[in-house]
Design a protein around this motif. Structure first.
Motif, short mmCIF file in Angstrom:
data_model
loop_
_atom_site.label_atom_id
_atom_site.label_comp_id
_atom_site.label_asym_id
_atom_site.label_seq_id
_atom_site.Cartn_x
_atom_site.Cartn_y
_atom_site.Cartn_z
N LYS A 144 50.77 115.10 74.63
CA LYS A 144 50.47 116.50 74.91
C LYS A 144 51.46 117.16 75.86
O LYS A 144 51.15 118.20 76.46
CB LYS A 144 49.06 116.62 75.47
N TRP B 66 53.18 120.57 76.10
CA TRP B 66 51.88 121.14 75.72
C TRP B 66 51.46 120.52 74.39
O TRP B 66 52.30 119.97 73.66
CB TRP B 66 51.95 122.68 75.59
N TYR C 172 43.78 124.11 70.99
CA TYR C 172 45.18 124.17 71.40
C TYR C 172 45.47 125.43 72.20
O TYR C 172 46.32 125.43 73.10
CB TYR C 172 46.08 124.11 70.16
N LYS D 154 43.82 126.81 74.41
CA LYS D 154 43.47 126.66 75.83
C LYS D 154 44.68 126.26 76.66
O LYS D 154 44.70 126.45 77.88
CB LYS D 154 42.36 125.62 75.99
N TYR D 155 45.67 125.67 76.00
CA TYR D 155 46.87 125.19 76.70
C TYR D 155 48.10 126.02 76.33
O TYR D 155 49.23 125.58 76.51
CB TYR D 155 47.10 123.71 76.38
N ASN D 156 47.86 127.21 75.77
CA ASN D 156 48.93 128.13 75.40
C ASN D 156 49.81 127.58 74.28
O ASN D 156 50.99 127.93 74.16
CB ASN D 156 49.80 128.49 76.60
N SER D 157 49.27 126.71 73.45
CA SER D 157 50.03 126.18 72.32
C SER D 157 50.16 127.26 71.24
O SER D 157 49.14 127.76 70.75
CB SER D 157 49.33 124.96 71.72
N LEU E 84 47.37 118.02 82.25
CA LEU E 84 46.87 119.04 81.32
C LEU E 84 45.96 120.05 81.99
O LEU E 84 45.96 121.23 81.66
CB LEU E 84 46.14 118.37 80.15
N LEU F 245 48.01 122.68 83.48
CA LEU F 245 48.57 123.53 82.44
C LEU F 245 47.52 124.54 81.97
O LEU F 245 47.81 125.73 81.79
CB LEU F 245 49.05 122.68 81.26
N ARG F 246 46.30 124.07 81.81
CA ARG F 246 45.23 124.96 81.34
C ARG F 246 44.91 126.03 82.38
O ARG F 246 44.78 127.21 82.05
CB ARG F 246 43.98 124.14 81.02
N THR G 11 47.71 128.55 82.58
CA THR G 11 47.69 129.45 81.43
C THR G 11 46.67 130.57 81.64
O THR G 11 46.96 131.75 81.41
CB THR G 11 47.35 128.66 80.14
#
Length: 481
Positions: free
Chosen positions: A12, A15, A189, A191-194, A443, A446-447, A450
């Protein structure tokens, strides 16, 4: 006939990646009249349990497993990822399923034979998996032999009995749209700006020293219709409300006319988008392209500079020079589009002088709010030009065709020295992102980052939070590394 497709990628960083390749295959198989179910293991806390549950519920005739990466692609302190695939996907599948298991995906296209042996499976597909998987199912349903099937590599009783050329679909426009929202939970996805991935072409005519794109996708461009790509983007927005789109082509802006036609087709739709693309090639950028990118919805851009030394660029097999890198950076700066610079140090012919030239040039040409992503060293992959060169120069440089991580060693400049000098330089600059260290951001951070950026700074790229955090650390005297 029931097919179960499994996304085995649980890596991940930086991301999570939406498995759109699996969705392409699922859509093609479904269009051919077969039943298909996709199991996405990216966020699964208990992969073996999920596999057992889905296999019992679906009762598949075939399991297809997508393998995205052999490792994290870093040339320094490389993280091998196939142990996770073996232990958390392959072994659990074998425990509850006795039918054919077939692997595919980008990683399989690089080291097919080695991967079949390592994972101890029978079948693999190289090349475009959509038509190849349909052909495999057709032959299985009719009880026909798999001999001579395009793209198939077949291992039986420990020996390779079929090793066919990669399957190539000439007209990608003939494929049904992948529509990832039908097969995977894209909201996980987001949620993590993917971003949602889109391809506007396959293949690559360039000959970069380290690259395997033309091994995986072919040595010629296979272009999609700009209108067809615009249709796909519009469909995604209508069905999901998500407008964050990333082009995942090997090179987005070559051929340049195709890229411009695509941008015009998107602009004509009047869609409100946040577009990204993988590294832009500085050898094919002009003011018209940058203007079109801004109109279409590019709020940021990735610059595939790799180096700012002509000596190093030549040894990397690049089709551009330092002055083109600087001109491209200036064009984006003038148009107010933030840049992520992608730099690779430790290439063939890298020296202390070329390293210093690259860093000095970036410091002068980039904005303090541009993100400078530094990769240390070249991870050598089977079939890449540099692997062929190394094999000629030193017969025993790899005992497994570069399957396990192998790093290119510069002549006269040790990789540890390159790492030390790069780190010393990065310590004094808040916008330097060292891939081998900084990609390991948890992660949860990252979340949260974001959410923070989208709530308070929606017009800014999420990655600028990294620079803000570094500046805060510096202000309080906290060391980055």
């Amino acid at each position: 006939m029931q097919l179960l497709l499994i996304n085995s990628n649980r890596f991940k960083q930086p991301w999570p990646i939406i498995p759109f390749g699996v969705c392409w295959i699922a859509a093609a198989v479904e269009a051919a009249g077969y039943d298909v179910r996709v199991l996405d293991l990216c966020f699964s806390p208990h992969p073996a349990r999920e596999i057992e549950s889905v296999v019992k519920a679906v009762q598949p005739n075939v399991i297809g497993i997508s393998i995205r990466n052999i490792d994290n692609g870093a040339g320094y302190q490389t993280q091998f990822l196939l142990d996770d695939v073996l232990n958390n996907t392959i072994v659990p599948c074998k425990e509850v399923f006795r039918g054919p298991i077939i692997i595919g995906g980008p990683a399989v296209g690089i080291s097919t034979v080695e991967m079949l042996k390592y994972l101890n499976v029978e079948f693999a597909i190289r090349g475009d998996g959509e038509a190849a998987m349909v052909e495999f199912l057709n032959r299985l349903a009719k009880g026909q032999s798999f001999h001579g099937m395009g793209g198939l590599v077949w291992r039986k009783e420990g020996k390779i009995i079929e090793n066919n050329q990669p399957f190539v679909i000439e007209r990608i426009d003939d494929l049904p749209l992948p529509k990832p929202y039908r097969f995977v939970d894209v909201n996980l996805y987001r949620k993590y700006n993917s971003p949602l991935p889109i391809q506007s072409k396959r293949g690559c005519v360039l000959k970069c020293t380290y690259c395997t794109y033309n091994l995986i996708e072919g040595k010629q461009w296979r272009l999609r219709s700009p209108q067809r790509v615009a249709d796909e983007i519009e469909d995604i927005i209508q069905k999901t409300g998500i407008n964050d789109i990333e082009f995942t082509d090997s090179i987005f802006n070559i051929p340049l006319n195709h890229a411009k036609a695509l941008l015009c087709a998107i602009i004509e739709r009047g869609l409100k988008l946040h577009l990204h693309t993988m590294g832009l090639n500085p050898g094919a950028v002009d003011e018209e392209l940058v203007d079109l990118m801004k109109q279409a919805g590019f709020k940021e851009a990735d610059l595939g500079a790799e180096s700012c030394s002509n000596i190093t660029l030549k040894s990397l097999g690049k089709n551009f020079l330092k002055n083109q890198v600087l001109r491209t950076a200036a064009l984006f700066d003038n148009k107010g589009i933030p840049l992520k610079w992608f730099i690779l140090v430790g290439a063939p012919n890298e020296t202390l002088d070329t390293l210093e030239e690259t860093f000095e040039t970036i410091d002068k040409a980039s904005s303090p709010w541009d993100l400078i992503i530094i990769g240390i060293g070249i991870r050598v992959y089977n079939g890449s030009p540099i692997s062929i060169l190394m094999s000629k120069e030193k017969t025993y440089c790899s005992e497994d065709n570069f399957f396990r991580p192998t790093t290119y060693q510069c002549k006269g400049l040790a990789i540890e020295t390159i790492k030390r000098l790069t780190k010393q330089h990065a310590l004094h600059r808040a916008n330097y992102f060292m891939y081998d260290e900084d990609e390991k951001i948890p992660l949860i951070l990252l979340r949260l980052g974001t959410v923070f950026m989208k709530r308070f700074f929606p017009s800014q790229p999420v990655w600028r939070l990294f620079i803000v955090m570094r500046k805060i650390q510096k202000a309080f005297g906290v060391h980055y590394y």
